[in-house]
Design a protein around this motif. Structure first.
Motif, PDB file in Angstrom:
ATOM      1  N   CYS A  93       0.868  -1.196   0.000  1.00 45.33           N
ATOM      2  CA  CYS A  93       0.000   0.000   0.000  1.00 45.33           C
ATOM      3  C   CYS A  93       0.901   1.241   0.000  1.00 45.33           C
ATOM      4  CB  CYS A  93      -0.875  -0.016   1.253  1.00 45.33           C
ATOM      5  SG  CYS A  93      -1.798   1.516   1.525  1.00 45.33           S
ATOM      6  N   SER A  94       0.475   2.274  -0.709  1.00 44.96           N
ATOM      7  CA  SER A  94       1.309   3.484  -0.822  1.00 44.96           C
ATOM      8  C   SER A  94       1.461   4.215   0.518  1.00 44.96           C
ATOM      9  CB  SER A  94       0.725   4.438  -1.861  1.00 44.96           C
ATOM     10  OG  SER A  94      -0.526   4.909  -1.423  1.00 44.96           O
ATOM     11  N   PHE A  95       0.586   3.929   1.489  1.00 51.31           N
ATOM     12  CA  PHE A  95       0.673   4.623   2.783  1.00 51.31           C
ATOM     13  C   PHE A  95       1.639   3.945   3.755  1.00 51.31           C
ATOM     14  CE2 PHE A  95      -3.677   5.750   1.319  1.00 51.31           C
ATOM     15  CZ  PHE A  95      -3.456   7.106   1.170  1.00 51.31           C
ATOM     16  N   TYR A  96       2.044   2.729   3.460  1.00 47.03           N
ATOM     17  CA  TYR A  96       2.911   1.968   4.370  1.00 47.03           C
ATOM     18  C   TYR A  96       4.276   2.639   4.457  1.00 47.03           C
ATOM     19  CZ  TYR A  96       4.442  -2.375   6.691  1.00 47.03           C
ATOM     20  OH  TYR A  96       4.872  -3.316   7.593  1.00 47.03           O
ATOM     21  N   GLN A  97       4.690   2.978   5.684  1.00 53.54           N
ATOM     22  CA  GLN A  97       5.931   3.725   5.879  1.00 53.54           C
ATOM     23  C   GLN A  97       7.144   2.828   6.118  1.00 53.54           C
ATOM     24  OE1 GLN A  97       5.654   7.589   6.162  1.00 53.54           O
ATOM     25  NE2 GLN A  97       4.033   6.713   4.906  1.00 53.54           N
ATOM     26  N   GLY A  98       7.093   1.621   5.637  1.00 52.10           N
ATOM     27  CA  GLY A  98       8.238   0.736   5.808  1.00 52.10           C
ATOM     28  C   GLY A  98       8.535   0.019   4.504  1.00 52.10           C
ATOM     29  N   LYS A  99       9.442  -0.928   4.571  1.00 52.49           N
ATOM     30  CA  LYS A  99       9.729  -1.759   3.400  1.00 52.49           C
ATOM     31  C   LYS A  99       8.621  -2.799   3.303  1.00 52.49           C
ATOM     32  CE  LYS A  99      13.975  -3.112   4.547  1.00 52.49           C
ATOM     33  NZ  LYS A  99      14.416  -2.535   5.788  1.00 52.49           N
ATOM     34  N   ALA A 100       8.351  -3.269   2.101  1.00 50.62           N
ATOM     35  CA  ALA A 100       7.288  -4.256   1.894  1.00 50.62           C
ATOM     36  C   ALA A 100       7.486  -5.480   2.785  1.00 50.62           C
ATOM     37  CB  ALA A 100       7.241  -4.656   0.433  1.00 50.62           C
ATOM     38  N   THR A 101       8.758  -5.774   3.105  1.00 53.37           N
ATOM     39  CA  THR A 101       9.067  -6.973   3.884  1.00 53.37           C
ATOM     40  C   THR A 101       9.023  -6.731   5.402  1.00 53.37           C
ATOM     41  OG1 THR A 101      11.369  -6.380   3.566  1.00 53.37           O
ATOM     42  CG2 THR A 101      10.476  -8.070   2.098  1.00 53.37           C
ATOM     43  N   ASP A 102       8.855  -5.474   5.840  1.00 57.03           N
ATOM     44  CA  ASP A 102       8.799  -5.185   7.281  1.00 57.03           C
ATOM     45  C   ASP A 102       7.516  -5.779   7.871  1.00 57.03           C
ATOM     46  OD1 ASP A 102      11.160  -3.803   7.160  1.00 57.03           O
ATOM     47  OD2 ASP A 102      10.258  -1.813   7.194  1.00 57.03           O
ATOM     48  N   ALA A 103       7.642  -6.427   9.022  1.00 56.04           N
ATOM     49  CA  ALA A 103       6.469  -7.033   9.664  1.00 56.04           C
ATOM     50  C   ALA A 103       5.477  -5.962  10.113  1.00 56.04           C
ATOM     51  CB  ALA A 103       6.905  -7.887  10.844  1.00 56.04           C
ATOM     52  N   PHE A 104       5.989  -4.835  10.593  1.00 57.60           N
ATOM     53  CA  PHE A 104       5.145  -3.726  11.024  1.00 57.60           C
ATOM     54  C   PHE A 104       5.799  -2.417  10.600  1.00 57.60           C
ATOM     55  CE2 PHE A 104       3.512  -6.967  13.817  1.00 57.60           C
ATOM     56  CZ  PHE A 104       2.168  -6.635  13.978  1.00 57.60           C
ATOM     57  N   ALA A 105       4.985  -1.422  10.300  1.00 55.77           N
ATOM     58  CA  ALA A 105       5.505  -0.093   9.978  1.00 55.77           C
ATOM     59  C   ALA A 105       4.375   0.912  10.214  1.00 55.77           C
ATOM     60  CB  ALA A 105       5.993  -0.036   8.540  1.00 55.77           C
ATOM     61  N   PRO A 106       4.745   2.165  10.441  1.00 53.42           N
ATOM     62  CA  PRO A 106       3.722   3.173  10.698  1.00 53.42           C
ATOM     63  C   PRO A 106       2.849   3.449   9.467  1.00 53.42           C
ATOM     64  CG  PRO A 106       5.893   3.919  11.394  1.00 53.42           C
ATOM     65  CD  PRO A 106       6.104   2.698  10.561  1.00 53.42           C
ATOM     66  N   CYS A 107       1.608   3.863   9.744  1.00 56.15           N
ATOM     67  CA  CYS A 107       0.685   4.247   8.672  1.00 56.15           C
ATOM     68  C   CYS A 107       0.049   5.578   9.061  1.00 56.15           C
ATOM     69  CB  CYS A 107      -0.389   3.184   8.501  1.00 56.15           C
ATOM     70  SG  CYS A 107      -1.686   3.740   7.374  1.00 56.15           S
ATOM     71  N   PRO A 108       0.089   6.559   8.161  1.00 51.58           N
ATOM     72  CA  PRO A 108      -0.487   7.873   8.492  1.00 51.58           C
ATOM     73  C   PRO A 108      -2.004   7.835   8.721  1.00 51.58           C
ATOM     74  CG  PRO A 108       0.301   7.805   6.204  1.00 51.58           C
ATOM     75  CD  PRO A 108       0.743   6.533   6.859  1.00 51.58           C
ATOM     76  N   MET A 109      -2.675   6.806   8.203  1.00 57.25           N
ATOM     77  CA  MET A 109      -4.128   6.701   8.411  1.00 57.25           C
ATOM     78  C   MET A 109      -4.449   6.474   9.893  1.00 57.25           C
ATOM     79  SD  MET A 109      -5.728   7.115   5.712  1.00 57.25           S
ATOM     80  CE  MET A 109      -4.978   7.546   4.170  1.00 57.25           C
ATOM     81  N   PHE A 110      -3.449   5.967  10.611  1.00 55.68           N
ATOM     82  CA  PHE A 110      -3.633   5.687  12.038  1.00 55.68           C
ATOM     83  C   PHE A 110      -2.710   6.563  12.869  1.00 55.68           C
ATOM     84  CE2 PHE A 110      -5.200   2.004   9.791  1.00 55.68           C
ATOM     85  CZ  PHE A 110      -6.398   1.752  10.454  1.00 55.68           C
ATOM     86  N   GLY A 111      -2.488   7.775  12.393  1.00 54.38           N
ATOM     87  CA  GLY A 111      -1.682   8.738  13.145  1.00 54.38           C
ATOM     88  C   GLY A 111      -0.273   8.276  13.401  1.00 54.38           C
ATOM     89  N   GLY A 112       0.282   7.457  12.506  1.00 55.41           N
ATOM     90  CA  GLY A 112       1.665   7.011  12.658  1.00 55.41           C
ATOM     91  C   GLY A 112       1.835   5.773  13.509  1.00 55.41           C
ATOM     92  N   LYS A 113       0.720   5.213  14.014  1.00 59.06           N
ATOM     93  CA  LYS A 113       0.831   3.942  14.743  1.00 59.06           C
ATOM     94  C   LYS A 113       1.223   2.866  13.731  1.00 59.06           C
ATOM     95  CE  LYS A 113      -2.602   4.622  18.382  1.00 59.06           C
ATOM     96  NZ  LYS A 113      -3.917   4.138  18.828  1.00 59.06           N
ATOM     97  N   GLN A 114       1.744   1.762  14.247  1.00 56.80           N
ATOM     98  CA  GLN A 114       2.212   0.716  13.345  1.00 56.80           C
ATOM     99  C   GLN A 114       1.104  -0.252  12.940  1.00 56.80           C
ATOM    100  OE1 GLN A 114       6.392  -0.552  13.677  1.00 56.80           O
ATOM    101  NE2 GLN A 114       6.065  -0.229  15.864  1.00 56.80           N
ATOM    102  N   VAL A 115       1.128  -0.589  11.665  1.00 56.53           N
ATOM    103  CA  VAL A 115       0.175  -1.583  11.149  1.00 56.53           C
ATOM    104  C   VAL A 115       0.988  -2.772  10.627  1.00 56.53           C
ATOM    105  CG1 VAL A 115      -1.605   0.116  10.578  1.00 56.53           C
ATOM    106  CG2 VAL A 115       0.111  -0.470   8.856  1.00 56.53           C
ATOM    107  N   ALA A 116       0.334  -3.891  10.472  1.00 62.96           N
ATOM    108  CA  ALA A 116       1.026  -5.108  10.038  1.00 62.96           C
ATOM    109  C   ALA A 116       1.239  -5.097   8.526  1.00 62.96           C
ATOM    110  CB  ALA A 116       0.194  -6.328  10.433  1.00 62.96           C
ATOM    111  N   GLY A 117       2.423  -5.527   8.109  1.00 61.25           N
ATOM    112  CA  GLY A 117       2.723  -5.624   6.678  1.00 61.25           C
ATOM    113  C   GLY A 117       1.722  -6.518   5.955  1.00 61.25           C
ATOM    114  N   LYS A 118       1.213  -7.516   6.690  1.00 60.14           N
ATOM    115  CA  LYS A 118       0.250  -8.456   6.104  1.00 60.14           C
ATOM    116  C   LYS A 118      -1.193  -8.020   6.358  1.00 60.14           C
ATOM    117  CE  LYS A 118       3.243 -11.877   4.928  1.00 60.14           C
ATOM    118  NZ  LYS A 118       3.855 -11.260   3.775  1.00 60.14           N
TER     119      LYS A 118
END
Ligand code: SF4
Length: 103
Positions: A68-93
């Motif tokens: 997803c274009s909003f994912y703030q990590g590498k595609a392979t990162d298990a978790f990375a921040p997402c601006p839709m959730f105020g920078g909280k981390q979401v799961a890569g999967k």
């Protein structure tokens, strides 16, 4: 001459440590819970396979936070921040209805 070199070095160190700090802040950001009100509203699931397809018909197989274009990590990162959730981390999967395929 000497002092401008010194201030350049000091500035560089400042920039590097600021970057290091913000990376750390990202890594420490809390993970979004599926029960979070924003997560419920957006249909976020930690596992894209568990998306409520009846409710979120736009979901297509193969879509997940990692591509997803909003994912703030590498595609392979298990978790990375997402601006839709105020920078909280979401799961890569994971997935939510704000999904936007990365170009
Ligand atoms: S906007 Fe994208 S990266 Fe963020 S939770 Fe939704 S699908 Fe995942």
């Amino acid at each position: 001459m000497k002092s401008s070199r010194r201030s350049f070095l000091i500035t560089s160190i400042g920039v590097v440590s600021t970057l290091a700090l913000s990376r750390e802040a990202f890594a420490d950001a809390p993970k979004v819970a599926e029960s979070d009100p924003t997560a419920v509203a957006l249909g976020y699931k930690l596992d894209a396979a568990k998306v409520d397809k009846a409710k979120f018909a736009k979901y297509a197989a193969g879509e997940d936070c990692g591509n997803c274009s909003f994912y703030q990590g590498k595609a392979t990162d298990a978790f990375a921040p997402c601006p839709m959730f105020g920078g909280k981390q979401v799961a890569g999967k994971g997935w939510c209805s704000a999904y936007n395929k990365k170009a």
